[in-house]
Design a protein around this motif. Sequence first.
Motif, PDB file in Angstrom:
ATOM      1  N   GLY A 221      -9.522  -5.068  -0.469  1.00 50.77           N
ATOM      2  CA  GLY A 221      -9.348  -3.742   0.098  1.00 50.77           C
ATOM      3  C   GLY A 221      -9.791  -2.690  -0.886  1.00 50.77           C
ATOM      4  N   GLU A 225      -6.099   1.650   0.221  1.00 46.98           N
ATOM      5  CA  GLU A 225      -5.354   0.664   0.999  1.00 46.98           C
ATOM      6  C   GLU A 225      -4.297  -0.044   0.170  1.00 46.98           C
ATOM      7  OE1 GLU A 225      -8.796  -0.686   4.182  1.00 46.98           O
ATOM      8  OE2 GLU A 225      -8.883  -1.455   2.130  1.00 46.98           O
ATOM      9  N   GLU A 228      -0.689   0.969   0.416  1.00 47.71           N
ATOM     10  CA  GLU A 228       0.030   0.724   1.655  1.00 47.71           C
ATOM     11  C   GLU A 228       0.186  -0.760   1.970  1.00 47.71           C
ATOM     12  OE1 GLU A 228      -2.302   2.841   4.487  1.00 47.71           O
ATOM     13  OE2 GLU A 228      -1.537   4.806   3.893  1.00 47.71           O
ATOM     14  N   THR A 229      -0.341  -1.624   1.117  1.00 54.91           N
ATOM     15  CA  THR A 229      -0.327  -3.041   1.438  1.00 54.91           C
ATOM     16  C   THR A 229       1.082  -3.626   1.460  1.00 54.91           C
ATOM     17  OG1 THR A 229      -1.168  -5.235   0.794  1.00 54.91           O
ATOM     18  CG2 THR A 229      -0.616  -3.725  -0.980  1.00 54.91           C
TER      19      THR A 229
END
Length: 252
Positions: A221, A225, A228-229
């Motif tokens: 990613g 990102e 927010e993983t």
Amino acid sequence: MIEVKNIYKSFDGANVLKDISNRFEQGKTNLIIGRSGSGKTVLLKSILGLYDIDQGEIWYDNREFVKMHHKERKKLRREIGMVFQGGALFDSLSVEANIRFPLDMFTHQSPVEKKKRVEFCLEHVNIEKSAFKLFPSEISGGMQKRVAIARAIALNPKYLFCDEPNSGLDPETATIIDQLIQHLTREFEMTTIINTHDMNSVIEIGESVLFIAKGEVAWTGSNKEILETRNKKLNDFIFANKLYAQLREEKN
């Protein structure tokens, strides 16, 4: 662009890389991250051809590296720039002589052409002319890394590899080096692959991030990102980082 497909690599019967596939985009800073012993350094060295893989494919644009003959690999390596973890400058050579070294080795440029290229590269990494005649021992660690980057781009490479470029640097200098690598990557449209464990680098320049755990692809990613993983392995790896924890808290 560099692409690896279904790469396997083992040492003495122990699997180090297991079915690794990923695309490293041109003009972007592509980061490989993971714990010590995760296989990230083995992957970097395998892409460079320092290790022969057991299985899989390595593509440099439309050229399959694994199937290349020795002469073809030698030609390709002239398109590759490398920034080593410790800088790896020649202590007995001045700053400008370090940059000129690959030009002496691999080109037939005239002395005037080499001088212009050396000056071009050093100016692009913000090295003042007053430092050209100095030796590595006479300049700071951050400046040494900038000189190492200048040497890496001396042959105008299509592909740039950086092995822990921030190792041993203070946070402020490390950020400067990160931004410099990203700027050069975009300016010269290189395919840049950076092997790092520095989460500050991931947050700062991680346009494309490959996370390896126990020799396998665990997550891919961007730096946006990653905040927010919900990937547990990735969170376990980075959650202790104060900057990441702070950004994660602000995000939520």
